[in-house]
Design a protein around this motif. Structure first.
Motif, PDB file in Angstrom:
ATOM      1  N   ILE A  72       1.913   2.271  -7.434  1.00 29.91           N
ATOM      2  CA  ILE A  72       2.404   1.021  -7.006  1.00 29.91           C
ATOM      3  C   ILE A  72       3.055   1.024  -6.070  1.00 29.91           C
ATOM      4  O   ILE A  72       2.924   0.275  -5.040  1.00 29.91           O
ATOM      5  CB  ILE A  72       3.066   0.326  -8.348  1.00 29.91           C
ATOM      6  N   LEU A  73       3.948   2.146  -5.686  1.00 29.04           N
ATOM      7  CA  LEU A  73       5.025   2.096  -4.770  1.00 29.04           C
ATOM      8  C   LEU A  73       4.332   2.569  -3.502  1.00 29.04           C
ATOM      9  O   LEU A  73       4.358   2.142  -2.514  1.00 29.04           O
ATOM     10  CB  LEU A  73       5.953   3.259  -5.070  1.00 29.04           C
ATOM     11  N   ALA A  74       3.288   3.434  -3.620  1.00 27.66           N
ATOM     12  CA  ALA A  74       2.304   3.602  -2.495  1.00 27.66           C
ATOM     13  C   ALA A  74       1.539   2.554  -2.118  1.00 27.66           C
ATOM     14  O   ALA A  74       1.582   2.364  -0.535  1.00 27.66           O
ATOM     15  CB  ALA A  74       1.282   4.834  -2.747  1.00 27.66           C
ATOM     16  N   VAL A  75       1.265   1.565  -2.889  1.00 27.87           N
ATOM     17  CA  VAL A  75       0.246   0.395  -2.348  1.00 27.87           C
ATOM     18  C   VAL A  75       1.197  -0.366  -1.768  1.00 27.87           C
ATOM     19  O   VAL A  75       1.077  -1.143  -0.508  1.00 27.87           O
ATOM     20  CB  VAL A  75      -0.023  -0.120  -3.699  1.00 27.87           C
ATOM     21  N   ILE A  76       2.564  -0.628  -2.295  1.00 27.98           N
ATOM     22  CA  ILE A  76       3.667  -1.509  -1.812  1.00 27.98           C
ATOM     23  C   ILE A  76       3.863  -0.948  -0.447  1.00 27.98           C
ATOM     24  O   ILE A  76       4.137  -1.762   0.605  1.00 27.98           O
ATOM     25  CB  ILE A  76       4.841  -1.781  -2.509  1.00 27.98           C
ATOM     26  N   ILE A 127       0.967  -1.525   1.956  1.00 29.81           N
ATOM     27  CA  ILE A 127       1.082  -3.187   2.491  1.00 29.81           C
ATOM     28  C   ILE A 127       1.984  -3.346   3.566  1.00 29.81           C
ATOM     29  O   ILE A 127       1.914  -4.318   4.533  1.00 29.81           O
ATOM     30  CB  ILE A 127       1.016  -3.807   1.382  1.00 29.81           C
ATOM     31  N   GLY A 128       3.250  -2.888   3.417  1.00 28.50           N
ATOM     32  CA  GLY A 128       4.207  -3.344   4.319  1.00 28.50           C
ATOM     33  C   GLY A 128       4.311  -2.499   5.497  1.00 28.50           C
ATOM     34  O   GLY A 128       4.375  -3.228   6.702  1.00 28.50           O
ATOM     35  N   THR A 177       2.582  -3.374  11.509  1.00 26.13           N
ATOM     36  CA  THR A 177       1.817  -3.051  12.443  1.00 26.13           C
ATOM     37  C   THR A 177       1.197  -4.476  12.746  1.00 26.13           C
ATOM     38  O   THR A 177       1.086  -4.597  13.980  1.00 26.13           O
ATOM     39  CB  THR A 177       0.661  -2.372  11.844  1.00 26.13           C
ATOM     40  N   PHE A 178       0.691  -5.273  12.157  1.00 21.10           N
ATOM     41  CA  PHE A 178       0.180  -6.779  12.401  1.00 21.10           C
ATOM     42  C   PHE A 178       1.170  -7.378  13.144  1.00 21.10           C
ATOM     43  O   PHE A 178       1.046  -8.215  14.119  1.00 21.10           O
ATOM     44  CB  PHE A 178      -0.317  -7.443  11.408  1.00 21.10           C
TER      45      PHE A 178
END
Length: 52
Positions: A7-11, A14-15, A20-21
């Motif tokens: 979950i921490l890796a996914v967050i 996403i961050g 980057t965007f």
């Protein structure tokens, strides 16, 4: 504990993607602002020359 790390890796991913965007969009916004200012200046110059 393993699912918490996922979950921490996914967050974090996403961050990173949002960051980057936002950085890329920030550059795009500056380019669009410059184009808008140039078009305004050209519009004023063309309008002034047609009045005279």
């Amino acid at each position: 504990m393993r699912s918490l790390l996922y979950i921490l890796a996914v967050i974090l991913i996403i961050g990173w993607a949002i960051g980057t965007f936002a950085y890329a969009a920030g550059g795009l916004i500056h380019i669009l602002l410059v184009i808008a200012i140039i078009s305004l200046i050209l519009g004023f110059l063309r309008r002034d020359t047609t009045v005279v």
